[in-house]
Design an enzyme around this catalytic site. Structure first.
Site, PDB file in Angstrom:
ATOM      1  N   ALA A  22     -26.443 -42.327  -9.491  1.00 32.26           N
ATOM      2  CA  ALA A  22     -27.562 -43.244 -10.124  1.00 32.26           C
ATOM      3  C   ALA A  22     -28.877 -42.315 -10.260  1.00 32.26           C
ATOM      4  CB  ALA A  22     -27.751 -44.193  -9.439  1.00 32.26           C
ATOM      5  N   LEU A  23     -28.534 -41.250 -11.087  1.00 35.62           N
ATOM      6  CA  LEU A  23     -29.632 -40.288 -10.992  1.00 35.62           C
ATOM      7  C   LEU A  23     -30.760 -40.740 -12.075  1.00 35.62           C
ATOM      8  CD1 LEU A  23     -27.489 -37.170 -11.427  1.00 35.62           C
ATOM      9  CD2 LEU A  23     -28.353 -38.165  -9.293  1.00 35.62           C
ATOM     10  N   HIS A  24     -31.858 -40.393 -11.590  1.00 31.81           N
ATOM     11  CA  HIS A  24     -33.086 -40.672 -12.383  1.00 31.81           C
ATOM     12  C   HIS A  24     -34.004 -39.281 -12.343  1.00 31.81           C
ATOM     13  CE1 HIS A  24     -35.111 -41.151  -8.701  1.00 31.81           C
ATOM     14  NE2 HIS A  24     -34.191 -42.009  -8.400  1.00 31.81           N
ATOM     15  N   HIS A  27     -34.560 -37.377  -9.345  1.00 28.90           N
ATOM     16  CA  HIS A  27     -33.454 -36.350  -8.944  1.00 28.90           C
ATOM     17  C   HIS A  27     -33.865 -35.220  -9.965  1.00 28.90           C
ATOM     18  CE1 HIS A  27     -31.408 -40.209  -7.604  1.00 28.90           C
ATOM     19  NE2 HIS A  27     -31.071 -39.370  -6.599  1.00 28.90           N
ATOM     20  N   GLY A 136     -36.182 -35.121  -1.430  1.00 33.63           N
ATOM     21  CA  GLY A 136     -37.580 -35.914  -2.082  1.00 33.63           C
ATOM     22  C   GLY A 136     -38.278 -36.409  -0.969  1.00 33.63           C
ATOM     23  N   LYS A 138     -39.889 -38.965  -1.138  1.00 31.94           N
ATOM     24  CA  LYS A 138     -39.838 -40.578  -1.146  1.00 31.94           C
ATOM     25  C   LYS A 138     -39.149 -41.121  -0.006  1.00 31.94           C
ATOM     26  CE  LYS A 138     -38.852 -44.784  -3.249  1.00 31.94           C
ATOM     27  NZ  LYS A 138     -37.931 -44.996  -2.435  1.00 31.94           N
ATOM     28  N   ASP A 139     -37.959 -40.556   0.480  1.00 33.63           N
ATOM     29  CA  ASP A 139     -37.408 -40.764   1.847  1.00 33.63           C
ATOM     30  C   ASP A 139     -37.785 -40.033   2.826  1.00 33.63           C
ATOM     31  OD1 ASP A 139     -35.660 -42.919   0.929  1.00 33.63           O
ATOM     32  OD2 ASP A 139     -34.604 -41.351  -0.631  1.00 33.63           O
ATOM     33  N   GLN A 142     -35.808 -39.855   6.160  1.00 35.25           N
ATOM     34  CA  GLN A 142     -34.402 -38.894   6.067  1.00 35.25           C
ATOM     35  C   GLN A 142     -34.978 -37.668   6.117  1.00 35.25           C
ATOM     36  OE1 GLN A 142     -31.246 -39.928   3.220  1.00 35.25           O
ATOM     37  NE2 GLN A 142     -32.363 -38.719   1.857  1.00 35.25           N
ATOM     38  N   SER A 171     -33.384 -45.480  -7.555  1.00 32.48           N
ATOM     39  CA  SER A 171     -32.371 -46.046  -8.104  1.00 32.48           C
ATOM     40  C   SER A 171     -32.492 -47.588  -7.971  1.00 32.48           C
ATOM     41  CB  SER A 171     -30.929 -45.874  -7.915  1.00 32.48           C
ATOM     42  OG  SER A 171     -31.182 -45.449  -6.360  1.00 32.48           O
TER      43      SER A 171
HETATM   44  O1  PAF Z   1     -30.822 -39.716  -0.298  1.00 34.23           O
HETATM   45  C1  PAF Z   1     -29.574 -39.897  -0.537  1.00 34.23           C
HETATM   46  O2  PAF Z   1     -29.257 -39.933  -1.809  1.00 34.23           O
HETATM   47  C2  PAF Z   1     -28.488 -39.668   0.545  1.00 34.23           C
HETATM   48  O3  PAF Z   1     -28.945 -40.414   1.739  1.00 34.23           O
HETATM   49  C3  PAF Z   1     -27.968 -38.359   0.784  1.00 34.23           C
HETATM   50  C4  PAF Z   1     -28.876 -37.578   1.098  1.00 34.23           C
HETATM   51  C5  PAF Z   1     -27.482 -37.777  -0.395  1.00 34.23           C
HETATM   52  C6  PAF Z   1     -26.871 -38.434   1.955  1.00 34.23           C
HETATM   53  O4  PAF Z   1     -25.914 -39.301   1.348  1.00 34.23           O
END
Ligand code: PAF
Length: 263
Positions: A22-24, A27, A136, A138-139, A142, A171
């Site tokens: 679901a690239l934007h 990404h 990124g 954004k997260d 994570q 996304s």
């Molecule tokens: O941020 C994401 O898209 C996902 O959490 C990742 C890092 C690809 C792991 O599945």
């Protein structure tokens, strides 16, 4: 750009961008960052079942393969890896525990989510053996957790990409109506307002005041934290970051911003 299904076809020592598709344009900026670090840019698309608590969310996750291939190709990806489940999780999976940072904020709202994220990221790193991996801001939670399992992979953080309306690209934005998008502007407005203050206390007050001015965005949390361990920030915190999560109708949105105030 080569499209490969097996990690054995990938160059090691590359700059790697793991994605769930679901690239934007957010990404695309990660791919461009990767291309500035290495001539070999590997991107993966794998919708990781382990990071979804709810099987319905997994099934609903947007899948846009043709557009993804096009965007990867024009953004500097040299190898697009589309692994299957058996390559990522052969046999029984023992999840890695994300630890205390994995169970607060996003982790509290989505129990088990970060165990799934760190497990897949470590597995992807083991298969790709990259020199760099780009994530990124954004997260941000994570990103902080991925650093804990990075081993000798250099984690590179890349700024959030925003639309002209200030909204962080995600996304999930695909699920917002035009009027929802209008309401979502309040999130970045609150963050920018916080970032222009001179103290953590003022930043928190300003951020919450902006959020309170808008009914459509239902705040789940709005705090200023230490960006390394997500403990509540005070005036002595070296790297305070404002973090916001909440709902517009049934869509959950998150965003964050570094605060200029520095101890
Ligand atoms: O941020 C994401 O898209 C996902 O959490 C990742 C890092 C690809 C792991 O599945």
């Amino acid at each position: 750009m080569k499209i490969v299904t097996s990690s054995t076809e990938l160059p090691s020592g590359c700059a790697f961008v793991p994605t769930m598709g679901a690239l934007h344009l957010g990404h695309a900026s990660l791919f461009q960052k990767a291309a500035s670090l290495s001539s070999e840019v590997v991107a993966s698309i794998f919708v990781n079942p382990l990071q979804f608590e709810d099987q319905e969310d997994l099934a609903k996750y947007p899948r846009t393969p043709d557009r993804d291939i096009e965007l990867a190709e024009i953004s500097g990806v040299t190898h697009l890896w589309l692994p299957n489940q058996a390559e990522i999780y052969p046999g029984q999976v023992t999840p890695i525990k994300a630890g205390p940072l994995g169970s607060i904020y996003e982790g509290a709202s989505r129990p088990g989510h970060f165990d799934g994220v760190v497990t897949v990221v470590r597995r992807l790193f083991d298969l790709v053996k990259p020199k760099y991996a780009i994530f990124g801001e954004k997260d941000f939670q994570q990103l902080s957790l991925v650093r804990q399992v990075a081993g000798d992979v250099e984690i590179v953080q890349s700024p959030t990409v925003r639309g002209d309306n200030g909204i962080a690209l995600s996304s999930r934005n695909m699920r917002l109506s035009e009027s929802d998008m209008e309401s979502a502007r309040v999130i970045s407005e609150a963050l920018y307002s916080a970032a222009s203050q001179v103290s953590v206390a003022e930043a928190l007050r300003a951020m919450r005041a902006v959020l309170a001015s808008q009914d459509a965005f239902k705040v789940e949390y709005a705090d200023i934290v230490d960006e390394v361990n997500f403990a509540i920030a005070d005036e002595m915190t070296p790297n305070p970051r404002a973090i916001i999560a909440g709902w517009i109708n049934s869509v959950r949105l998150i965003d964050n911003m570094a605060m200029r105030v520095r101890a």
